[in-house]
Write a protein that holds these residues in place. Structure first.
Motif, PDB file in Angstrom:
ATOM      1  N   HIS A  93       0.867  -1.189   0.000  1.00 14.74           N
ATOM      2  CA  HIS A  93       0.000   0.000   0.000  1.00 14.74           C
ATOM      3  C   HIS A  93       0.895   1.227   0.000  1.00 14.74           C
ATOM      4  O   HIS A  93       1.755   1.373   0.869  1.00 14.74           O
ATOM      5  CB  HIS A  93      -0.912  -0.027   1.235  1.00 14.74           C
ATOM      6  CG  HIS A  93      -1.498   1.323   1.551  1.00 14.74           C
ATOM      7  ND1 HIS A  93      -2.240   2.037   0.643  1.00 14.74           N
ATOM      8  CD2 HIS A  93      -1.418   2.103   2.656  1.00 14.74           C
ATOM      9  CE1 HIS A  93      -2.599   3.191   1.185  1.00 14.74           C
ATOM     10  NE2 HIS A  93      -2.107   3.258   2.398  1.00 14.74           N
ATOM     11  N   HIS A  95       1.507   5.632  -1.460  1.00 10.97           N
ATOM     12  CA  HIS A  95       0.876   6.918  -1.802  1.00 10.97           C
ATOM     13  C   HIS A  95       1.704   7.614  -2.889  1.00 10.97           C
ATOM     14  O   HIS A  95       2.172   8.728  -2.687  1.00 10.97           O
ATOM     15  CB  HIS A  95       0.835   7.853  -0.586  1.00 10.97           C
ATOM     16  CG  HIS A  95       0.180   7.303   0.632  1.00 10.97           C
ATOM     17  ND1 HIS A  95       0.168   7.967   1.830  1.00 10.97           N
ATOM     18  CD2 HIS A  95      -0.511   6.165   0.861  1.00 10.97           C
ATOM     19  CE1 HIS A  95      -0.483   7.257   2.739  1.00 10.97           C
ATOM     20  NE2 HIS A  95      -0.900   6.157   2.186  1.00 10.97           N
ATOM     21  N   HIS A 156      -6.349   9.080  -0.956  1.00 12.53           N
ATOM     22  CA  HIS A 156      -5.436   8.446  -0.011  1.00 12.53           C
ATOM     23  C   HIS A 156      -4.233   7.744  -0.678  1.00 12.53           C
ATOM     24  O   HIS A 156      -3.094   8.091  -0.384  1.00 12.53           O
ATOM     25  CB  HIS A 156      -6.255   7.463   0.845  1.00 12.53           C
ATOM     26  CG  HIS A 156      -5.486   6.701   1.859  1.00 12.53           C
ATOM     27  ND1 HIS A 156      -6.068   6.063   2.914  1.00 12.53           N
ATOM     28  CD2 HIS A 156      -4.162   6.437   1.983  1.00 12.53           C
ATOM     29  CE1 HIS A 156      -5.150   5.464   3.639  1.00 12.53           C
ATOM     30  NE2 HIS A 156      -3.980   5.683   3.088  1.00 12.53           N
TER      31      HIS A 156
END
Ligand SMILES: [Zn+2]
Length: 214
Positions: A93, A95, A156
């Motif tokens: 995950h 960004h 996000h």
């Protein structure tokens, strides 16, 4: 036996060096299906100084069985993916900048080039907004992943799923590359050529069964 803790430590450094994240943002996990255990990055610790003793180990239903560090606040998202998708072996995950542009406007990223078709299994959908670390975010992410092995989280970041950690990094890298191309194409006022569904399926299958040396 694979050393999953070392793989997590190395992957944190890799995520930084490959420009997929900055500071302590993002998180990584690997599942050991044989023993039903999930190895995660700890919450809010700098990747550069992580050691194997910092890596918490959880069961697939979320009980901590090893480690003293608090796991990433997105643990429900990681566990939810493993509990819903059998193919999932690792989750990254991040960004990263170009994908974030689409995540902030809530726009899906289509498979606009051969690399995207070969590595991403479908159009990358943007999940509905939910607060970081919430069960709702985990649920929205799992829904968006029905379409592909990657999704965007509204305002996000991205979630990239692989059969193993290298595969998850390929997904993350190709997604960010595709997002950059797509942004630049749209900025030119142009539209990418649309790949046919059967060609996308052929390329994905080819790369995962026939390409390379194995
Ligand atoms: Zn995040």
């Amino acid at each position: 036996m694979q050393n999953f803790k070392s793989q997590i430590v190395e992957s944190g450094k890799r995520m930084l060096s490959e420009g997929l994240t900055v500071a302590t943002w993002g998180n990584i996990s690997i599942v050991d299906r044989e023993n039903g255990l999930v190895y995660l990055t700890p919450s809010g610790m700098p990747y550069a100084s992580l050691t194997t003793s910092d890596i918490p180990v959880l069961t697939l239903d979320g009980k901590v069985v090893e480690g003293t560090r608090k796991p990433t606040i997105e643990k429900d998202l990681h566990l939810g993916i493993y509990n819903n998708y059998d193919y999932a072996g690792a989750v990254v995950h991040t960004h990263p900048k170009w994908s974030m542009i689409f995540a902030t406007i809530g726009k899906d990223i289509p498979l606009i080039c051969d690399e995207a078709a070969q590595i991403l299994s479908g159009e990358v959908k943007c999940a509905h907004y939910a607060l970081p670390g919430s069960k709702e975010l985990a649920n929205e992410c799992i829904k968006a992943l029905k379409n592909a092995n990657a999704c965007l989280l509204q305002s996000h970041g991205t979630v990239c799923v692989g059969r193993n950690i290298d595969d998850a990094f390929s997904v993350a890298t190709v997604l960010e590359y595709t997002a950059e191309l797509y942004y630049k194409i749209l900025s030119m006022g142009e539209k990418p050529h649309e790949l046919k569904k059967e060609d996308i399926e052929y390329m994905y299958e080819f790369v995962h069964t026939k390409y390379g040396q194995k």
